[in-house]
Design a protein around this motif. Structure first.
Motif, PDB file in Angstrom:
ATOM      1  N   PHE A 177     -17.695   2.513  34.057  1.00 35.86           N
ATOM      2  CA  PHE A 177     -17.547   3.889  33.560  1.00 35.86           C
ATOM      3  C   PHE A 177     -16.774   4.787  34.527  1.00 35.86           C
ATOM      4  O   PHE A 177     -15.832   5.477  34.119  1.00 35.86           O
ATOM      5  CB  PHE A 177     -18.926   4.479  33.256  1.00 35.86           C
ATOM      6  CG  PHE A 177     -18.855   5.869  32.695  1.00 35.86           C
ATOM      7  CD1 PHE A 177     -18.240   6.103  31.468  1.00 35.86           C
ATOM      8  CD2 PHE A 177     -19.377   6.944  33.387  1.00 35.86           C
ATOM      9  CE1 PHE A 177     -18.166   7.392  30.944  1.00 35.86           C
ATOM     10  CE2 PHE A 177     -19.294   8.229  32.869  1.00 35.86           C
ATOM     11  CZ  PHE A 177     -18.693   8.453  31.656  1.00 35.86           C
ATOM     12  N   LEU A 178     -17.162   4.778  35.801  1.00 39.55           N
ATOM     13  CA  LEU A 178     -16.486   5.636  36.777  1.00 39.55           C
ATOM     14  C   LEU A 178     -15.001   5.255  36.936  1.00 39.55           C
ATOM     15  O   LEU A 178     -14.134   6.140  36.905  1.00 39.55           O
ATOM     16  CB  LEU A 178     -17.210   5.592  38.127  1.00 39.55           C
ATOM     17  CG  LEU A 178     -16.748   6.614  39.149  1.00 39.55           C
ATOM     18  CD1 LEU A 178     -16.900   8.042  38.624  1.00 39.55           C
ATOM     19  CD2 LEU A 178     -17.515   6.461  40.461  1.00 39.55           C
ATOM     20  N   PRO A 179     -14.682   3.946  37.070  1.00 38.36           N
ATOM     21  CA  PRO A 179     -13.258   3.587  37.116  1.00 38.36           C
ATOM     22  C   PRO A 179     -12.488   4.078  35.897  1.00 38.36           C
ATOM     23  O   PRO A 179     -11.346   4.507  36.002  1.00 38.36           O
ATOM     24  CB  PRO A 179     -13.290   2.053  37.165  1.00 38.36           C
ATOM     25  CG  PRO A 179     -14.597   1.722  37.785  1.00 38.36           C
ATOM     26  CD  PRO A 179     -15.549   2.781  37.324  1.00 38.36           C
ATOM     27  N   LYS A 180     -13.139   4.052  34.715  1.00 37.15           N
ATOM     28  CA  LYS A 180     -12.453   4.528  33.517  1.00 37.15           C
ATOM     29  C   LYS A 180     -12.107   6.012  33.659  1.00 37.15           C
ATOM     30  O   LYS A 180     -10.973   6.422  33.392  1.00 37.15           O
ATOM     31  CB  LYS A 180     -13.323   4.321  32.274  1.00 37.15           C
ATOM     32  CG  LYS A 180     -12.678   4.863  31.011  1.00 37.15           C
ATOM     33  CD  LYS A 180     -13.623   4.978  29.852  1.00 37.15           C
ATOM     34  CE  LYS A 180     -12.950   5.756  28.720  1.00 37.15           C
ATOM     35  NZ  LYS A 180     -13.750   5.820  27.508  1.00 37.15           N
ATOM     36  N   LEU A 181     -13.080   6.813  34.103  1.00 40.64           N
ATOM     37  CA  LEU A 181     -12.840   8.253  34.260  1.00 40.64           C
ATOM     38  C   LEU A 181     -11.721   8.517  35.272  1.00 40.64           C
ATOM     39  O   LEU A 181     -10.852   9.359  35.049  1.00 40.64           O
ATOM     40  CB  LEU A 181     -14.113   8.962  34.708  1.00 40.64           C
ATOM     41  CG  LEU A 181     -15.246   9.079  33.688  1.00 40.64           C
ATOM     42  CD1 LEU A 181     -16.326  10.001  34.233  1.00 40.64           C
ATOM     43  CD2 LEU A 181     -14.747   9.597  32.354  1.00 40.64           C
ATOM     44  N   VAL A 182     -11.768   7.790  36.389  1.00 37.68           N
ATOM     45  CA  VAL A 182     -10.747   7.976  37.436  1.00 37.68           C
ATOM     46  C   VAL A 182      -9.360   7.614  36.890  1.00 37.68           C
ATOM     47  O   VAL A 182      -8.382   8.343  37.101  1.00 37.68           O
ATOM     48  CB  VAL A 182     -11.089   7.115  38.678  1.00 37.68           C
ATOM     49  CG1 VAL A 182      -9.944   7.125  39.681  1.00 37.68           C
ATOM     50  CG2 VAL A 182     -12.362   7.641  39.341  1.00 37.68           C
ATOM     51  N   LEU A 183      -9.292   6.512  36.152  1.00 37.65           N
ATOM     52  CA  LEU A 183      -7.997   6.077  35.616  1.00 37.65           C
ATOM     53  C   LEU A 183      -7.474   7.056  34.563  1.00 37.65           C
ATOM     54  O   LEU A 183      -6.268   7.321  34.500  1.00 37.65           O
ATOM     55  CB  LEU A 183      -8.125   4.668  35.022  1.00 37.65           C
ATOM     56  CG  LEU A 183      -8.207   3.550  36.060  1.00 37.65           C
ATOM     57  CD1 LEU A 183      -8.658   2.243  35.434  1.00 37.65           C
ATOM     58  CD2 LEU A 183      -6.857   3.353  36.745  1.00 37.65           C
ATOM     59  N   VAL A 184      -8.372   7.605  33.734  1.00 41.22           N
ATOM     60  CA  VAL A 184      -7.936   8.589  32.735  1.00 41.22           C
ATOM     61  C   VAL A 184      -7.394   9.838  33.435  1.00 41.22           C
ATOM     62  O   VAL A 184      -6.343  10.366  33.049  1.00 41.22           O
ATOM     63  CB  VAL A 184      -9.100   8.953  31.779  1.00 41.22           C
ATOM     64  CG1 VAL A 184      -8.757  10.189  30.944  1.00 41.22           C
ATOM     65  CG2 VAL A 184      -9.413   7.777  30.856  1.00 41.22           C
ATOM     66  N   ALA A 185      -8.086  10.301  34.488  1.00 39.55           N
ATOM     67  CA  ALA A 185      -7.619  11.478  35.229  1.00 39.55           C
ATOM     68  C   ALA A 185      -6.269  11.189  35.890  1.00 39.55           C
ATOM     69  O   ALA A 185      -5.339  12.010  35.825  1.00 39.55           O
ATOM     70  CB  ALA A 185      -8.651  11.880  36.282  1.00 39.55           C
ATOM     71  N   GLY A 217      -5.172  -0.020  32.380  1.00 37.54           N
ATOM     72  CA  GLY A 217      -6.402  -0.136  33.169  1.00 37.54           C
ATOM     73  C   GLY A 217      -7.522   0.714  32.578  1.00 37.54           C
ATOM     74  O   GLY A 217      -8.682   0.286  32.534  1.00 37.54           O
ATOM     75  N   ALA A 218      -7.175   1.923  32.107  1.00 38.41           N
ATOM     76  CA  ALA A 218      -8.197   2.808  31.523  1.00 38.41           C
ATOM     77  C   ALA A 218      -8.806   2.180  30.266  1.00 38.41           C
ATOM     78  O   ALA A 218     -10.021   2.235  30.053  1.00 38.41           O
ATOM     79  CB  ALA A 218      -7.576   4.165  31.193  1.00 38.41           C
ATOM     80  N   VAL A 219      -7.947   1.566  29.438  1.00 39.58           N
ATOM     81  CA  VAL A 219      -8.460   0.929  28.208  1.00 39.58           C
ATOM     82  C   VAL A 219      -9.337  -0.276  28.559  1.00 39.58           C
ATOM     83  O   VAL A 219     -10.422  -0.464  27.991  1.00 39.58           O
ATOM     84  CB  VAL A 219      -7.290   0.499  27.287  1.00 39.58           C
ATOM     85  CG1 VAL A 219      -7.808  -0.345  26.121  1.00 39.58           C
ATOM     86  CG2 VAL A 219      -6.567   1.720  26.759  1.00 39.58           C
ATOM     87  N   ILE A 220      -8.881  -1.079  29.520  1.00 36.16           N
ATOM     88  CA  ILE A 220      -9.680  -2.251  29.918  1.00 36.16           C
ATOM     89  C   ILE A 220     -11.035  -1.801  30.481  1.00 36.16           C
ATOM     90  O   ILE A 220     -12.087  -2.338  30.106  1.00 36.16           O
ATOM     91  CB  ILE A 220      -8.913  -3.110  30.948  1.00 36.16           C
ATOM     92  CG1 ILE A 220      -7.710  -3.779  30.266  1.00 36.16           C
ATOM     93  CG2 ILE A 220      -9.820  -4.174  31.560  1.00 36.16           C
ATOM     94  CD1 ILE A 220      -6.806  -4.541  31.214  1.00 36.16           C
ATOM     95  N   ALA A 221     -11.001  -0.777  31.341  1.00 32.02           N
ATOM     96  CA  ALA A 221     -12.263  -0.290  31.915  1.00 32.02           C
ATOM     97  C   ALA A 221     -13.184   0.238  30.821  1.00 32.02           C
ATOM     98  O   ALA A 221     -14.399  -0.010  30.832  1.00 32.02           O
ATOM     99  CB  ALA A 221     -11.980   0.800  32.952  1.00 32.02           C
TER     100      ALA A 221
END
Lengths: 179, 172
Positions: free
Chosen positions: A121-129, A168-172
């Motif tokens: 979850f956190l990697p997804k948020l970081v990648l989206v930002a 990366g965001a989609v994969i996360a």
């Protein structure tokens, strides 16, 4: 033999963060979470609709960023195609992210443990930002002076970064139930 | 060939080495699913951009023919990626999907979206030069755009719904 699907969902690997676990316990016990749980069992269509809206928002974001990258690499025909796209992409992506934020919050309240305690979850948020910052930077470079030359090393690097970060965001995001 | 024969053939596909390796890998299934979502998101997002142009809500200062030339080749490439990844996902979950009504509805909606696109290209798009920048676009083009948006919305919805235990439509 069923090799895929819900049978592969494994229990989350929880963060060793007592404050987060306490927050998740509190959120799961709220009346809002209980209400969403009962709604989703009595009217599953509503929950699927929220997830559909989340995916539609993601479609706008992915397509906008994908075409920005394609444009930077010189894959869009038309003299000012990239400039036109970059002018319009950012507001559309902002709107789509707002939809994703609202629907994402609903999903978090429905499944606080599964989402907040997932290591993806956190990697997804970081990648989206990161992806959003990169998109805004790219749009500014396209319209800035002297601007960015399509197909140049700088444009190619930006395009590859955009593709890499959003992939990366989609994969996360997809990894959340598995991690 | 009976339905039972088809089901047996589909189950046999699960023994293919490539399918086995994806199914048994800890990372294979999530990565494949993520790739499918990525391709599908690009397809839906790019088609929505064209649909919104046909409805007169976006890119209104760009000629329709120019947008079609810019967008559709990439949409087709992403659709090919979504088809390949979706095909493997189907084989991996054939027992679950073969009598799943949400999956069947998704497939029917995709066929209808394809038929709608064919009708648009063989109908109003044939004389696009006459209305390339016209606002609002002709009624037939707007109907095609609205239909396309609705059908792809349905594809995304049932694509999500089919993974749930209640995807036999008991929830409807």
């Amino acid at each position: 033999m069923d090799l895929g699907g819900s049978s592969r969902y494994s229990p989350c690997v929880y963060y060793d963060a007592p404050a987060l676990q306490e927050f998740v316990r509190w959120l799961a016990a709220t009346s809002a979470s209980h209400w969403l749980q009962s709604v989703s069992s009595q009217a599953p269509v509503l929950l699927a609709s929220v997830q559909t809206l989340h995916l539609l928002g993601m479609s706008v974001v992915i397509a906008a960023n994908g075409f920005m990258a394609i444009g930077l690499l010189g894959g869009l025909r038309g003299r000012d195609a990239l400039a036109c796209l970059s002018r319009r992409a950012v507001p559309w992506v902002m709107g789509a992210l707002a939809v994703m934020l609202v629907t994402g919050l609903i999903l978090i309240v429905r499944w606080p443990q599964r989402i907040l305690l997932s290591q993806a979850f956190l990697p997804k948020l970081v990648l989206v930002a990161d992806g959003m910052a990169l998109l805004i930077y790219t749009a500014r470079r396209v319209h800035g002076k002297p601007g960015i030359k399509v197909g140049s090393p700088a444009a190619t690097a930006l395009a590859l970064l955009l593709l890499l970060v959003w992939t990366g965001a989609v994969i996360a995001g997809r990894w959340i139930p598995f991690a | 060939m009976t339905l039972a024969d088809i089901a047996q053939a589909l189950r046999a596909m699960q023994d293919w080495p490539v399918v086995q390796s994806v199914g048994q890998s800890a990372y294979g299934f999530p990565l494949l699913d993520a790739a499918h979502i990525l391709f599908q998101a690009f397809v839906v997002g790019s088609i929505a951009a064209l649909d919104l142009r046909l409805l007169g809500y976006a890119f209104v200062h760009r000629p329709v023919s120019e947008l079609v030339r810019q967008i559709l080749p990439w949409t087709w490439a992403a659709f090919a990626g979504a088809s390949v990844t979706g095909g493997v996902l189907f084989i991996l979950n054939v027992v679950k999907f073969v009598d799943n009504r949400a999956f069947l509805i998704k497939m029917v909606l995709m066929l209808l979206a394809g038929a709608n696109m064919l009708a648009f290209h063989n109908g109003p798009y044939r004389n696009v030069d006459a209305w390339d920048l016209q606002m609002p676009p002709p009624r037939a083009a707007r109907i095609a755009g609205a239909l396309s948006l609705a059908l792809w919305l349905g594809v995304v919805f049932f694509g999500r719904y089919l993974w749930y235990p209640w995807s036999n439509m008991a929830g409807f």
